[in-house]
Design a protein around this motif. Sequence first.
Motif, mmCIF file in Angstrom:
data_model
loop_
_atom_site.group_PDB
_atom_site.id
_atom_site.type_symbol
_atom_site.label_atom_id
_atom_site.label_comp_id
_atom_site.label_asym_id
_atom_site.label_seq_id
_atom_site.Cartn_x
_atom_site.Cartn_y
_atom_site.Cartn_z
ATOM 1 N N SER A 353 -22.314 -25.332 -5.086
ATOM 2 C CA SER A 353 -21.617 -26.334 -4.273
ATOM 3 C C SER A 353 -20.823 -27.264 -5.172
ATOM 4 O O SER A 353 -21.124 -27.410 -6.361
ATOM 5 N N SER A 354 -19.818 -27.906 -4.585
ATOM 6 C CA SER A 354 -18.982 -28.809 -5.370
ATOM 7 C C SER A 354 -19.660 -30.169 -5.530
ATOM 8 O O SER A 354 -20.645 -30.483 -4.858
ATOM 9 N N LEU A 355 -19.090 -30.968 -6.392
ATOM 10 C CA LEU A 355 -19.586 -32.327 -6.619
ATOM 11 C C LEU A 355 -19.568 -33.133 -5.323
ATOM 12 O O LEU A 355 -20.561 -33.781 -4.955
ATOM 13 N N ALA A 356 -18.455 -33.085 -4.615
ATOM 14 C CA ALA A 356 -18.335 -33.842 -3.364
ATOM 15 C C ALA A 356 -19.322 -33.332 -2.310
ATOM 16 O O ALA A 356 -19.903 -34.115 -1.554
ATOM 17 N N GLU A 357 -19.532 -32.007 -2.264
ATOM 18 C CA GLU A 357 -20.478 -31.439 -1.288
ATOM 19 C C GLU A 357 -21.907 -31.887 -1.583
ATOM 20 O O GLU A 357 -22.669 -32.202 -0.663
ATOM 21 N N MET A 358 -22.271 -31.918 -2.855
ATOM 22 C CA MET A 358 -23.624 -32.368 -3.225
ATOM 23 C C MET A 358 -23.810 -33.844 -2.878
ATOM 24 O O MET A 358 -24.880 -34.246 -2.384
ATOM 25 N N ALA A 359 -22.789 -34.646 -3.113
ATOM 26 C CA ALA A 359 -22.881 -36.070 -2.775
ATOM 27 C C ALA A 359 -23.035 -36.262 -1.269
ATOM 28 O O ALA A 359 -23.853 -37.071 -0.809
ATOM 29 N N ALA A 360 -22.260 -35.509 -0.487
ATOM 30 C CA ALA A 360 -22.341 -35.626 0.973
ATOM 31 C C ALA A 360 -23.711 -35.184 1.487
ATOM 32 O O ALA A 360 -24.278 -35.805 2.394
ATOM 33 N N ALA A 361 -24.259 -34.110 0.901
ATOM 34 C CA ALA A 361 -25.571 -33.626 1.329
ATOM 35 C C ALA A 361 -26.661 -34.635 0.982
ATOM 36 O O ALA A 361 -27.601 -34.844 1.762
#
Length: 572
Positions: A353-361
């Motif tokens: 997953s991307s950095l932004a996806e991990m932050a959102a999760a």
Amino acid sequence: MAVHNADIVALFERLADLLEIEEANPFRVRAYRRAAMTLQDLPESAAQMVAQGRDLTELPGIGDDLAAKIKEVVETGRLRLLGEVEARTPSTLAALTSVPGLGPKRVHQLYEQLGISTLKQLEAAARAGRLRGLPRFGAALEAKVIEAAGRQATRERRLRISTAEDFARGLETWMKAAPGVGQVVVCGSYRRRRETVGDLDILATAEAAAPLIAHFTRYDEVAQVVSQGPVRSAVRLKSGLQVDLRVVPDESYGAALVYFTGSKAHNIALRRRGQERGLKVNEYGVFQGDRRLAGAREEDVYRALGLDYVDPVLREDRGEIEAAANGDLPRLLTARDIRGDLHAHTRASDGKSSLAEMAAAAAALAYEYVAITDHSRHATIAHGLDPARLAAQIDEIDRLNETLQGIRVLKSSEVDILADGRLDLPDALLDRLDLVVCAVHYQFGLDRRAQTERIVRAMDNRRCNIIAHPSGRLIEERPGYEVDLEQLIEAAAERGCFLELNAHPSRLDLDDVNCRFAKAHGVKIALGTDAHSTIGLGAMRYGVDQARRGWLEPGDVLNTRPWPELKRLLAR
């Protein structure tokens, strides 16, 4: 036949092992391993997703081809490609990679040069001294093979807690649908949240036991009814897992729950305490003569013995009886206490997953922060970051944090501890990070003293904050490297370092005993999921269970703090 996530994972892992032994394209091999990791972390049934017509390509690392293969396994129970590979490469070769020191290249070498394709053949060749003559082998590796073969022969088959959950959920759903059923609980080591489970024990209440037992034996995964009586039954599932059912009346439910949850040592200690007070304690209740003092509720059983209620995770006869008698039981950590995850990866290294996806999760989990700990450069197989790439990621995280609300991405790295104890990245770059997570990923074969000294030297660097998965074990796959964990804990206490409890169910490292030892020495524990996708962040609950088994309270865990307080603790 119902197909569990664990079944698909096993097929994909075996396929990846065999393809790697064949020296297939490494990207292809990695795709199957990543798919297996995704399914291992998946909190729901892939088979149910297929039945519901859901799009599997929405899962991290699953494209059209892998989605089709998952569907094939769910619908047929087989993987055609694996059959094709096994037709040219013996399937037993995959098991050889479980032996410490034998990677796919060495297994290929053993097969091509000595015709070894099974563990039995491997052990015989090692005992005959035939391995040491091969290039890159030797007497030391030969001795390890003999030792590992001995362990394999005596090892009890056990399931990781996450795999056991997959089976338990289906059984609970089936049993709760039975006519006339009351309570249904999976007991034993599963309820105590041990890291592995040998079998499953189900306790149920009902006015009439016979219809419930008949319903139990009709479960579609039952391969054999081992035994069947008026109030109990045992079956073996098609997977080989044994499941026992006991049916009790409501008035004995609490006492039976204590008895069948165990542990055996805990139950013996309870019975001994009862005997000292002239009471009889068994699965039917607590009795004074013929008079039942307690039985319907667990809390009443403990109260009748003059004890505070003991949480199932503590029932191992490690001092919990004395603590319950004195009012000294810990206020155990809960999932609600966790404010963030201190070990997670993105696709910049080996994540999906991307950095932004991990932050959102992480934000969706109501976390206040998540540490991105992509591998350092030495971990080439994990596409580790060199100084330039890590510096670029630091800048990217700074930019992302400017746009986020309610969640902070912490700048970090999972930095390899080199063989001499140095860290894999320059100090000046590490100074730019919010925290540094250090780990051993190679040279597992050092002796106990050398391995311990190596990790202690890493802790001597003031930039080292957390030692990740300190024993290096993979549950039911490989033992940890030789290391003196007590000495590591004492060294961490002296230096102001912390140790990780890696929450991934294949690691759960530290174990519960060493968590408690760390607590006694004032060393705080960092919980991290080692997530390689957004789904992987959900493994935190396994780490919380392990921490609770180790008597950890919120104050014993680093990531129960808000970021300003955590930042102060990390400063060395």
